[in-house]
Design a protein around this motif. Sequence first.
Motif, PDB file in Angstrom:
ATOM      1  N   ASP A  29       0.712  -1.268  -0.019  1.00  0.00           N
ATOM      2  CA  ASP A  29       0.037   0.107   0.002  1.00  0.00           C
ATOM      3  C   ASP A  29       1.031   1.291   0.058  1.00  0.00           C
ATOM      4  OD1 ASP A  29       0.831  -0.146   2.745  1.00  0.00           O
ATOM      5  OD2 ASP A  29      -1.152  -0.055   3.418  1.00  0.00           O
ATOM      6  N   ASN A  30       2.152   1.207  -0.209  1.00  0.00           N
ATOM      7  CA  ASN A  30       3.005   2.137  -0.014  1.00  0.00           C
ATOM      8  C   ASN A  30       4.324   1.941  -0.787  1.00  0.00           C
ATOM      9  OD1 ASN A  30       4.966   2.146   2.061  1.00  0.00           O
ATOM     10  ND2 ASN A  30       3.291   2.334   3.150  1.00  0.00           N
ATOM     11  N   GLY A  31       5.097   2.976  -1.287  1.00  0.00           N
ATOM     12  CA  GLY A  31       6.406   2.815  -2.017  1.00  0.00           C
ATOM     13  C   GLY A  31       7.530   2.140  -0.999  1.00  0.00           C
ATOM     14  N   GLN A  32       7.338   2.673   0.165  1.00  0.00           N
ATOM     15  CA  GLN A  32       8.482   2.327   1.184  1.00  0.00           C
ATOM     16  C   GLN A  32       8.294   0.901   1.468  1.00  0.00           C
ATOM     17  OE1 GLN A  32       7.995   3.750   5.179  1.00  0.00           O
ATOM     18  NE2 GLN A  32       9.924   4.711   4.978  1.00  0.00           N
ATOM     19  N   LYS A  33       6.711   0.192   1.571  1.00  0.00           N
ATOM     20  CA  LYS A  33       7.002  -1.320   1.552  1.00  0.00           C
ATOM     21  C   LYS A  33       7.313  -1.992   0.419  1.00  0.00           C
ATOM     22  CE  LYS A  33       2.911  -1.051   5.033  1.00  0.00           C
ATOM     23  NZ  LYS A  33       1.650  -1.289   5.328  1.00  0.00           N
ATOM     24  N   ALA A  34       7.040  -1.539  -0.671  1.00  0.00           N
ATOM     25  CA  ALA A  34       7.336  -2.198  -2.059  1.00  0.00           C
ATOM     26  C   ALA A  34       8.940  -2.065  -2.147  1.00  0.00           C
ATOM     27  CB  ALA A  34       6.562  -1.376  -3.284  1.00  0.00           C
ATOM     28  N   LEU A  35       9.586  -1.090  -1.875  1.00  0.00           N
ATOM     29  CA  LEU A  35      10.855  -0.979  -1.858  1.00  0.00           C
ATOM     30  C   LEU A  35      11.570  -1.971  -1.058  1.00  0.00           C
ATOM     31  CD1 LEU A  35      13.462   0.604  -2.899  1.00  0.00           C
ATOM     32  CD2 LEU A  35      13.398   2.029  -0.969  1.00  0.00           C
ATOM     33  N   ALA A  36      11.186  -2.161  -0.017  1.00  0.00           N
ATOM     34  CA  ALA A  36      11.560  -3.349   1.239  1.00  0.00           C
ATOM     35  C   ALA A  36      11.415  -4.601   0.540  1.00  0.00           C
ATOM     36  CB  ALA A  36      10.979  -3.189   2.510  1.00  0.00           C
ATOM     37  N   ALA A  37      10.304  -4.892  -0.095  1.00  0.00           N
ATOM     38  CA  ALA A  37      10.053  -6.122  -0.766  1.00  0.00           C
ATOM     39  C   ALA A  37      10.993  -6.459  -1.742  1.00  0.00           C
ATOM     40  CB  ALA A  37       8.526  -6.328  -1.231  1.00  0.00           C
ATOM     41  N   PHE A  38      11.237  -5.292  -2.527  1.00  0.00           N
ATOM     42  CA  PHE A  38      12.114  -5.476  -3.793  1.00  0.00           C
ATOM     43  C   PHE A  38      13.482  -5.846  -3.422  1.00  0.00           C
ATOM     44  CE2 PHE A  38      15.161  -4.003  -6.812  1.00  0.00           C
ATOM     45  CZ  PHE A  38      14.810  -4.449  -7.972  1.00  0.00           C
ATOM     46  N   GLU A  39      13.855  -5.440  -2.174  1.00  0.00           N
ATOM     47  CA  GLU A  39      15.608  -5.727  -1.668  1.00  0.00           C
ATOM     48  C   GLU A  39      15.432  -6.898  -1.425  1.00  0.00           C
ATOM     49  OE1 GLU A  39      16.934  -1.138  -0.324  1.00  0.00           O
ATOM     50  OE2 GLU A  39      15.700  -2.195   0.969  1.00  0.00           O
ATOM     51  N   SER A  40      14.361  -7.627  -0.986  1.00  0.00           N
ATOM     52  CA  SER A  40      14.491  -8.968  -0.385  1.00  0.00           C
ATOM     53  C   SER A  40      14.011 -10.074  -1.308  1.00  0.00           C
ATOM     54  CB  SER A  40      13.674  -9.070   0.859  1.00  0.00           C
ATOM     55  OG  SER A  40      12.398  -8.776   0.738  1.00  0.00           O
ATOM     56  N   ASP A  41      13.510  -9.850  -2.459  1.00  0.00           N
ATOM     57  CA  ASP A  41      12.810 -10.569  -3.259  1.00  0.00           C
ATOM     58  C   ASP A  41      13.336 -10.263  -4.928  1.00  0.00           C
ATOM     59  OD1 ASP A  41      11.591 -13.024  -4.437  1.00  0.00           O
ATOM     60  OD2 ASP A  41       9.572 -12.235  -3.336  1.00  0.00           O
ATOM     61  N   GLN A  42      12.857 -11.186  -5.796  1.00  0.00           N
ATOM     62  CA  GLN A  42      13.171 -10.804  -7.135  1.00  0.00           C
ATOM     63  C   GLN A  42      11.804 -10.554  -8.089  1.00  0.00           C
ATOM     64  OE1 GLN A  42      15.500 -14.007  -8.871  1.00  0.00           O
ATOM     65  NE2 GLN A  42      17.478 -12.905  -8.202  1.00  0.00           N
ATOM     66  N   PHE A  43      11.989  -9.567  -8.675  1.00  0.00           N
ATOM     67  CA  PHE A  43      10.569  -9.253  -9.498  1.00  0.00           C
ATOM     68  C   PHE A  43      11.037  -9.029 -11.142  1.00  0.00           C
ATOM     69  CE2 PHE A  43       9.806  -8.051  -5.237  1.00  0.00           C
ATOM     70  CZ  PHE A  43       8.505  -8.622  -4.952  1.00  0.00           C
ATOM     71  N   ASP A  44      10.164  -9.337 -11.656  1.00  0.00           N
ATOM     72  CA  ASP A  44      10.159  -9.063 -13.366  1.00  0.00           C
ATOM     73  C   ASP A  44       9.635  -7.789 -13.850  1.00  0.00           C
ATOM     74  OD1 ASP A  44      11.512 -11.535 -13.786  1.00  0.00           O
ATOM     75  OD2 ASP A  44       9.590 -12.367 -13.939  1.00  0.00           O
ATOM     76  N   LEU A  45       8.802  -7.018 -13.006  1.00  0.00           N
ATOM     77  CA  LEU A  45       8.126  -5.791 -13.405  1.00  0.00           C
ATOM     78  C   LEU A  45       7.632  -5.323 -12.194  1.00  0.00           C
ATOM     79  CD1 LEU A  45       6.697  -4.450 -15.649  1.00  0.00           C
ATOM     80  CD2 LEU A  45       4.711  -5.993 -15.318  1.00  0.00           C
ATOM     81  N   VAL A  46       7.595  -3.870 -12.388  1.00  0.00           N
ATOM     82  CA  VAL A  46       7.224  -3.045 -11.370  1.00  0.00           C
ATOM     83  C   VAL A  46       5.789  -2.157 -11.721  1.00  0.00           C
ATOM     84  CG1 VAL A  46       7.276  -1.244  -9.646  1.00  0.00           C
ATOM     85  CG2 VAL A  46       9.289  -2.950  -9.869  1.00  0.00           C
ATOM     86  N   LEU A  47       4.794  -2.406 -10.980  1.00  0.00           N
ATOM     87  CA  LEU A  47       3.546  -1.367 -11.262  1.00  0.00           C
ATOM     88  C   LEU A  47       3.389  -0.500 -10.112  1.00  0.00           C
ATOM     89  CD1 LEU A  47       0.971  -3.785 -12.600  1.00  0.00           C
ATOM     90  CD2 LEU A  47       2.351  -2.037 -14.058  1.00  0.00           C
ATOM     91  N   THR A  48       3.487   0.840 -10.350  1.00  0.00           N
ATOM     92  CA  THR A  48       3.378   1.956  -8.988  1.00  0.00           C
ATOM     93  C   THR A  48       2.538   2.935  -9.394  1.00  0.00           C
ATOM     94  OG1 THR A  48       4.635   3.141  -7.599  1.00  0.00           O
ATOM     95  CG2 THR A  48       5.625   2.812  -9.716  1.00  0.00           C
ATOM     96  N   ASP A  49       1.885   3.199  -8.378  1.00  0.00           N
ATOM     97  CA  ASP A  49       0.775   4.556  -8.460  1.00  0.00           C
ATOM     98  C   ASP A  49       1.653   5.581  -8.072  1.00  0.00           C
ATOM     99  OD1 ASP A  49      -1.220   6.198  -8.404  1.00  0.00           O
ATOM    100  OD2 ASP A  49      -1.765   5.711  -6.228  1.00  0.00           O
ATOM    101  N   LEU A  50       1.335   6.655  -8.576  1.00  0.00           N
ATOM    102  CA  LEU A  50       2.335   7.846  -8.269  1.00  0.00           C
ATOM    103  C   LEU A  50       1.963   8.363  -6.708  1.00  0.00           C
ATOM    104  CD1 LEU A  50       3.547  10.442  -9.244  1.00  0.00           C
ATOM    105  CD2 LEU A  50       1.743  11.395 -10.143  1.00  0.00           C
ATOM    106  N   MET A  51       0.533   8.665  -6.558  1.00  0.00           N
ATOM    107  CA  MET A  51       0.425   9.301  -5.255  1.00  0.00           C
ATOM    108  C   MET A  51       0.154   8.178  -4.180  1.00  0.00           C
ATOM    109  SD  MET A  51       0.784  12.512  -6.141  1.00  0.00           S
ATOM    110  CE  MET A  51       0.183  13.648  -5.179  1.00  0.00           C
ATOM    111  N   MET A  52       1.219   8.104  -3.294  1.00  0.00           N
ATOM    112  CA  MET A  52       0.849   7.213  -2.194  1.00  0.00           C
ATOM    113  C   MET A  52       1.518   7.948  -0.967  1.00  0.00           C
ATOM    114  SD  MET A  52       1.985   3.612  -3.860  1.00  0.00           S
ATOM    115  CE  MET A  52       3.588   4.173  -4.383  1.00  0.00           C
ATOM    116  N   PRO A  53       1.115   7.452   0.110  1.00  0.00           N
ATOM    117  CA  PRO A  53       1.970   7.980   1.445  1.00  0.00           C
ATOM    118  C   PRO A  53       3.091   7.231   1.685  1.00  0.00           C
ATOM    119  CG  PRO A  53       0.122   6.310   1.996  1.00  0.00           C
ATOM    120  CD  PRO A  53       0.058   6.378   0.280  1.00  0.00           C
ATOM    121  N   MET A  54       3.735   7.758   2.762  1.00  0.00           N
ATOM    122  CA  MET A  54       5.142   7.244   2.967  1.00  0.00           C
ATOM    123  C   MET A  54       6.275   7.157   1.741  1.00  0.00           C
ATOM    124  SD  MET A  54       4.449   6.117   6.012  1.00  0.00           S
ATOM    125  CE  MET A  54       5.691   4.972   6.413  1.00  0.00           C
ATOM    126  N   MET A  55       5.906   6.985   0.654  1.00  0.00           N
ATOM    127  CA  MET A  55       6.795   6.977  -0.410  1.00  0.00           C
ATOM    128  C   MET A  55       6.085   7.060  -1.767  1.00  0.00           C
ATOM    129  SD  MET A  55      10.108   4.658  -1.701  1.00  0.00           S
ATOM    130  CE  MET A  55      11.295   5.318  -0.635  1.00  0.00           C
TER     131      MET A  55
END
Length: 121
Positions: A29-55
């Motif tokens: 639900d925010n970029g900060q959590k997504a970034l933490a997940a990215f650092e610990s897992d592997q992904f092929d694609l990122v979809l991200t909303d522009l306006m989010m809390p935290m990041m």
Amino acid sequence: MLLAEDDAMLRMLTEKSLGKLGAQIASFDNGQKALAAFESDQFDLVLTDLMMPMMNGHELTKSLRDLGAKIPIIGVTAAVIGDETDEWLKDGANAFISKPITPEKLQNALDMIGFTPGGAT
């Protein structure tokens, strides 16, 4: 596939829609959590909303590129034309789609950037 979207309803609809295509989606639900997940897992694609809390989407995109991420980043926003998207491209986004995300919009964006999912996660 990594999804960052703060609106719970849009997140659920996106997961359901893309899940029908066989995509495995980790959503946050925010970029900060997504970034933490990215650092610990592997992904092929990122979809991200522009306006989010935290990041927001800009910050997430910049952070992913700063980490050396080469995977496609597709921005999701209601404002797909203008300065906002130009700035996002400078941050490292590859493409944009308008809300709500549909399989067709995602496929068009992937085709535009020349990305062929190979078992996208």
